[in-house]
Design an enzyme around this catalytic site. Structure first.
Site, PDB file in Angstrom:
ATOM      1  N   SER A  61      41.350  39.671  51.296  1.00 34.67           N
ATOM      2  CA  SER A  61      41.360  39.234  49.891  1.00 34.67           C
ATOM      3  C   SER A  61      42.702  39.551  49.241  1.00 34.67           C
ATOM      4  O   SER A  61      43.735  39.027  49.644  1.00 34.67           O
ATOM      5  CB  SER A  61      40.178  39.886  49.149  1.00 34.67           C
ATOM      6  N   LEU A  62      42.702  40.443  48.247  1.00 36.37           N
ATOM      7  CA  LEU A  62      43.936  40.904  47.610  1.00 36.37           C
ATOM      8  C   LEU A  62      44.980  41.326  48.657  1.00 36.37           C
ATOM      9  O   LEU A  62      46.186  41.144  48.478  1.00 36.37           O
ATOM     10  CB  LEU A  62      43.595  42.083  46.698  1.00 36.37           C
TER      11      LEU A  62
ATOM     12  N   ARG B  34      46.323  37.651  38.662  1.00 36.43           N
ATOM     13  CA  ARG B  34      45.089  37.321  39.390  1.00 36.43           C
ATOM     14  C   ARG B  34      43.934  38.179  38.865  1.00 36.43           C
ATOM     15  O   ARG B  34      42.843  37.673  38.586  1.00 36.43           O
ATOM     16  CB  ARG B  34      45.318  37.569  40.879  1.00 36.43           C
TER      17      ARG B  34
ATOM     18  N   GLN C 263      41.135  31.050  48.572  1.00 36.42           N
ATOM     19  CA  GLN C 263      40.304  32.255  48.633  1.00 36.42           C
ATOM     20  C   GLN C 263      39.828  32.726  47.262  1.00 36.42           C
ATOM     21  O   GLN C 263      38.947  33.583  47.177  1.00 36.42           O
ATOM     22  CB  GLN C 263      41.021  33.384  49.392  1.00 36.42           C
TER      23      GLN C 263
ATOM     24  N   HIS D  89      35.718  35.315  44.753  1.00 37.46           N
ATOM     25  CA  HIS D  89      35.387  34.480  45.912  1.00 37.46           C
ATOM     26  C   HIS D  89      34.092  33.695  45.685  1.00 37.46           C
ATOM     27  O   HIS D  89      33.315  33.483  46.609  1.00 37.46           O
ATOM     28  CB  HIS D  89      35.296  35.318  47.191  1.00 37.46           C
TER      29      HIS D  89
ATOM     30  N   GLN E 170      40.328  45.084  47.184  1.00 40.52           N
ATOM     31  CA  GLN E 170      39.684  45.859  46.119  1.00 40.52           C
ATOM     32  C   GLN E 170      38.521  46.675  46.690  1.00 40.52           C
ATOM     33  O   GLN E 170      37.790  46.193  47.547  1.00 40.52           O
ATOM     34  CB  GLN E 170      39.167  44.893  45.050  1.00 40.52           C
TER      35      GLN E 170
END
Length: 294
Positions: A88-89, A113, A248, A199, A10
């Site tokens: 992340s993503l 998510r 995560q 996170h 993101q």
């Protein structure tokens, strides 16, 4: 020579990303069409035409970045790498690129998510901030002090590269941590333009939702190992990968350590696939032993 493909998270979004590919490449067009079918809506229209405020909603931006990255990957006809990784993503994108999950499943997972993260914390109560020019251990102490003074959650969300770390948590704790970080010697402390605190421990409710969703999806062994945000080591075991995806949600992305592990593994060529070039910058600020490029 060892190679890796990395995929952004993101923050990489921009209105119009992937539009040229959609109009001129059949493989890319198929990706965006499959995304729209999976979601039952024309998210591609928002990606290509905006408005940016709608695109940046967490529930929209996560499938948008994943689909754009996979469209670029498939349109580029890239040879098989030795490893993949994602920020992340981007881990979901990496797993899709490595054949561990289908594109439709990946899109549905990151939409869920994003929605779950948006719903976990009321608007205005969560925050993120990037802290520049302070090392990890010093910032960890700052977060602990901000928590004890405010009673709010303050976690390290992204350890991106030396001197660039993102914190996440309750708004009051993040604001106090920004003040303390500057007092400790940080060069800058800037709030990021989102109220979802990924996170961090505030994302606890998301874990159960995503566990059920991940268990319902068919996972295959990836064709190449994924360097995990959780372990900073290459994973191929499906159960370990699922566990890392859940971990995560409430824990930080260990990107700086992952880059160091890439060097240890002998990786010397890194290609960032997706919108933006943020990951290339992080790699270059961490090591000169990897040739990082688009």
């Amino acid at each position: 020579m060892s190679s890796i493909y990395v995929f952004p998270g993101q923050g990489a979004q921009s209105v119009g990303m992937g539009k040229d590919l959609y109009e001129n490449n059949a493989a890319a067009r198929t990706v965006f069409d499959e995304m729209d079918a999976a979601l039952g809506e024309k998210l591609s229209d928002i990606i290509f035409n905006g408005p940016i405020e709608t695109l940046t909603l967490t529930a929209n931006v996560q499938p948008a970045i994943l689909a754009t990255s996979i469209a670029m990957f498939r349109a580029g006809n890239f040879p098989k790498p030795d490893y993949v990784a994602g920020h992340s993503l981007g881990e979901y994108t990496a797993l899709c690129a490595a054949g561990a999950i289908s594109l439709t499943d990946a899109i549905k997972l990151v939409r869920l998510r994003g929605e779950s993260m948006q719903n976990a914390v009321p608007a205005g109560q969560g925050a993120m901030a990037v802290i520049l020019g302070i090392d990890f251990e010093d910032l960890k102490k700052v977060c602990e002090k901000a928590e004890s003074e405010t009673g709010g959650v303050c976690d390290i969300a992204n350890d991106n590269c030396p001197g660039q770390i993102v914190i996440s948590g309750a708004n009051n704790a993040i604001e106090r941590a920004m003040e303390l970080a500057k007092e400790t010697g940080a060069r800058r402390a800037m709030k990021l333009a989102l109220s979802v605190p990924p996170h961090s421990r505030l994302m606890g409710p998301v874990v159960d939702i995503m566990k059920k969703a991940l268990d319902a999806v068919e996972f295959k062994t990836p064709i190449v190992p994924i360097i995990s945000n959780k372990t900073c080591t290459p994973l191929t075991d499906v159960n370990e990968i699922k566990d890392a995806l859940l971990y995560q949600i409430t824990h930080g992305v260990r990107w700086r350590e992952s880059i160091i592990e890439m060097v240890n593994l002998g990786i010397d060529d890194l290609t960032e696939i997706g919108p933006g070039e943020a990951l290339i910058g992080m790699v270059k600020r961490t090591t000169d032993k990897i040739n990082a490029h688009k």
